[in-house]
Design an enzyme around this catalytic site. Structure first.
Site, PDB file in Angstrom:
ATOM      1  N   SER A 134       0.868  -1.185   0.000  1.00 38.74           N
ATOM      2  CA  SER A 134       0.000   0.000   0.000  1.00 38.74           C
ATOM      3  C   SER A 134       0.897   1.224   0.000  1.00 38.74           C
ATOM      4  O   SER A 134       2.075   1.136   0.401  1.00 38.74           O
ATOM      5  CB  SER A 134      -0.844  -0.008   1.276  1.00 38.74           C
ATOM      6  OG  SER A 134      -1.519   1.219   1.432  1.00 38.74           O
ATOM      7  N   TYR A 147      -2.611  -0.544  10.380  1.00 36.44           N
ATOM      8  CA  TYR A 147      -2.574  -0.958   8.962  1.00 36.44           C
ATOM      9  C   TYR A 147      -1.264  -0.484   8.324  1.00 36.44           C
ATOM     10  O   TYR A 147      -0.596  -1.257   7.625  1.00 36.44           O
ATOM     11  CB  TYR A 147      -3.774  -0.361   8.232  1.00 36.44           C
ATOM     12  CG  TYR A 147      -3.847  -0.677   6.751  1.00 36.44           C
ATOM     13  CD1 TYR A 147      -4.251  -1.927   6.304  1.00 36.44           C
ATOM     14  CD2 TYR A 147      -3.530   0.295   5.793  1.00 36.44           C
ATOM     15  CE1 TYR A 147      -4.338  -2.210   4.938  1.00 36.44           C
ATOM     16  CE2 TYR A 147      -3.615   0.026   4.438  1.00 36.44           C
ATOM     17  CZ  TYR A 147      -4.016  -1.230   4.010  1.00 36.44           C
ATOM     18  OH  TYR A 147      -4.098  -1.507   2.664  1.00 36.44           O
TER      19      TYR A 147
HETATM   20  N1  NAP Z   1      -8.611  -0.871  -1.737  1.00 40.07           N
HETATM   21  C1  NAP Z   1      -7.597  -0.071  -1.517  1.00 40.07           C
HETATM   22  O1  NAP Z   1      -7.769   1.171  -1.490  1.00 40.07           O
HETATM   23  C2  NAP Z   1      -6.213  -0.624  -1.290  1.00 40.07           C
HETATM   24  C3  NAP Z   1      -5.141   0.262  -1.314  1.00 40.07           C
HETATM   25  C4  NAP Z   1      -3.858  -0.234  -1.089  1.00 40.07           C
HETATM   26  C5  NAP Z   1      -3.672  -1.569  -0.832  1.00 40.07           C
HETATM   27  N2  NAP Z   1      -4.738  -2.426  -0.812  1.00 40.07           N
HETATM   28  C6  NAP Z   1      -4.473  -3.829  -0.493  1.00 40.07           C
HETATM   29  O2  NAP Z   1      -4.993  -4.653  -1.513  1.00 40.07           O
HETATM   30  C7  NAP Z   1      -5.264  -5.946  -0.998  1.00 40.07           C
HETATM   31  C8  NAP Z   1      -6.640  -6.399  -1.491  1.00 40.07           C
HETATM   32  O3  NAP Z   1      -7.633  -5.565  -0.966  1.00 40.07           O
HETATM   33  P1  NAP Z   1      -8.906  -5.075  -1.814  1.00 40.07           P
HETATM   34  O4  NAP Z   1      -8.870  -3.600  -1.810  1.00 40.07           O
HETATM   35  O5  NAP Z   1      -8.979  -5.806  -3.071  1.00 40.07           O
HETATM   36  O6  NAP Z   1     -10.097  -5.468  -0.821  1.00 40.07           O
HETATM   37  P2  NAP Z   1     -11.120  -6.681  -0.786  1.00 40.07           P
HETATM   38  O7  NAP Z   1     -11.935  -6.687  -2.025  1.00 40.07           O
HETATM   39  O8  NAP Z   1     -11.806  -6.588   0.532  1.00 40.07           O
HETATM   40  O9  NAP Z   1     -10.173  -7.958  -0.812  1.00 40.07           O
HETATM   41  C9  NAP Z   1      -9.573  -8.515   0.311  1.00 40.07           C
HETATM   42  C10 NAP Z   1      -9.287  -9.958  -0.012  1.00 40.07           C
HETATM   43  O10 NAP Z   1      -8.558 -10.549   1.065  1.00 40.07           O
HETATM   44  C11 NAP Z   1      -9.140 -11.813   1.337  1.00 40.07           C
HETATM   45  N3  NAP Z   1      -8.880 -12.200   2.728  1.00 40.07           N
HETATM   46  C12 NAP Z   1      -9.140 -11.508   3.852  1.00 40.07           C
HETATM   47  N4  NAP Z   1      -8.788 -12.229   4.937  1.00 40.07           N
HETATM   48  C13 NAP Z   1      -8.297 -13.416   4.465  1.00 40.07           C
HETATM   49  C14 NAP Z   1      -7.789 -14.579   5.072  1.00 40.07           C
HETATM   50  N5  NAP Z   1      -7.685 -14.695   6.404  1.00 40.07           N
HETATM   51  N6  NAP Z   1      -7.385 -15.603   4.277  1.00 40.07           N
HETATM   52  C15 NAP Z   1      -7.486 -15.518   2.937  1.00 40.07           C
HETATM   53  N7  NAP Z   1      -7.937 -14.430   2.294  1.00 40.07           N
HETATM   54  C16 NAP Z   1      -8.355 -13.398   3.060  1.00 40.07           C
HETATM   55  C17 NAP Z   1     -10.622 -11.626   1.043  1.00 40.07           C
HETATM   56  O11 NAP Z   1     -11.234 -12.859   0.733  1.00 40.07           O
HETATM   57  P3  NAP Z   1     -12.176 -13.741   1.705  1.00 40.07           P
HETATM   58  O12 NAP Z   1     -13.013 -12.804   2.492  1.00 40.07           O
HETATM   59  O13 NAP Z   1     -12.941 -14.587   0.745  1.00 40.07           O
HETATM   60  O14 NAP Z   1     -11.233 -14.545   2.538  1.00 40.07           O
HETATM   61  C18 NAP Z   1     -10.552 -10.781  -0.210  1.00 40.07           C
HETATM   62  O15 NAP Z   1     -10.399 -11.588  -1.350  1.00 40.07           O
HETATM   63  C19 NAP Z   1      -5.146  -5.830   0.525  1.00 40.07           C
HETATM   64  O16 NAP Z   1      -3.913  -6.376   0.926  1.00 40.07           O
HETATM   65  C20 NAP Z   1      -5.160  -4.330   0.760  1.00 40.07           C
HETATM   66  O17 NAP Z   1      -4.452  -3.976   1.926  1.00 40.07           O
HETATM   67  C21 NAP Z   1      -6.000  -1.984  -1.038  1.00 40.07           C
END
Ligand code: NAP
Length: 239
Positions: A134, A147
């Site tokens: 991030s 975070y």
């Molecule tokens: N959205 C943003 O603004 C942003 C910005 C920077 C970085 N990121 C990073 O991008 C990554 C993905 O996030 P996203 O934005 O795409 O959000 P998201 O749609 O909520 O995706 C999160 C994913 O993590 C999985 N997950 C959560 N806990 C888990 C566990 N214990 N075991 C296996 N899988 C797990 C969830 O799947 P299940 O619930 O099916 O397990 C889901 O597929 C994260 O690492 C986040 O920190 C996001």
């Protein structure tokens, strides 16, 4: 092997990798959501993908995921660590379960996955470990102290891993997105933190596909080229 493949960025990465010809192991906890993502992948001859319900905080489940992926699809050449959680919280509100969950998923989960694929990559002298970190791994944001700390952890881990694997055929990349249009923010329940720091600024934010394109860029480089880090932001939300 893509973790967090059931939604958001991970689903987009799985789609981009599949479109690029990779066989993809889709991992996350929600099997129904994984199956839906799989159904949208480009079809190909033979077995192009598997759905592997996995909790990345459970080391045994992660090892089983790698074994199954290797049996059914072949050696894991690329790991994309995308599973993650994010809770807006103020430290004074002491939402300790959310602190713990952040460390469990974002830090230990990534470690479990790296630990499960690294031996095979070193043995084969080839592999690429990509972690969706991030911009909070480069700059600490208020309301996101834990975070930001978890993403600083994966940045430090990736730097150390890169230094230790130099000359051994393994590449290590972190992708550092700013705001992306996903469900991630919806898990935050600390209203005070959300009110103070979690309000949308009105800028056009990134789409998951924008981040997936950065992953593909890092993966598509010639053998001698390593893309160590990519900071990708909405144009109107600079850090
Ligand atoms: N959205 C943003 O603004 C942003 C910005 C920077 C970085 N990121 C990073 O991008 C990554 C993905 O996030 P996203 O934005 O795409 O959000 P998201 O749609 O909520 O995706 C999160 C994913 O993590 C999985 N997950 C959560 N806990 C888990 C566990 N214990 N075991 C296996 N899988 C797990 C969830 O799947 P299940 O619930 O099916 O397990 C889901 O597929 C994260 O690492 C986040 O920190 C996001």
């Amino acid at each position: 092997m893509v973790t967090g493949a059931s939604s958001g960025i991970g689903a987009a990465v799985a789609g981009a990798l599949s479109a690029g010809g990779a066989h993809v192991a889709l991992a996350a906890r929600r099997e129904d959501a994984l199956l839906e993502v799989q159904s949208g992948l480009e079809s190909r001859e033979g077995k192009g993908s598997i759905v592997a319900p996995t909790d990345v905080t459970d080391r045994d489940q992660v090892r089983s995921l790698v074994s199954r992926a290797e049996e059914e699809l072949g050696p894991v050449e690329i790991l994309v660590n995308c599973a993650g959680v994010m809770y807006y919280t103020l430290m004074k509100n002491r939402r300790e379960q959310e602190w713990e969950r952040t460390v469990e998923v974002n830090c230990k989960g990534a470690l479990n996955c790296v630990g499960a694929v690294l031996p095979g990559m070193l043995e084969r002298g080839q592999g690429h470990i990509v972690t969706i970190s991030s911009d909070a791994g480069r700059k600490i944001f208020p309301g996101l102290a834990v975070y930001s700390a978890s993403k600083s952890f994966v940045e430090a881990l990736s730097q150390g891993l890169r230094l230790e694997t130099a000359g051994k055929g393994v590449k290590v990349t972190t992708i550092q997105p700013g705001n992306v249009a996903t469900d991630l923010i919806s898990m935050s329940g600390d209203e005070e933190a959300l009110e103070e720091y979690g309000q949308p600024g009105g800028a056009r934010v990134l789409d998951p596909e924008d981040v997936a394109a950065s992953v593909v860029h890092a993966l598509a480089q010639p053998e001698h080229v390593a893309v160590n880090e990519i900071l990708i932001e909405p144009r109107d939300e600079p850090v």
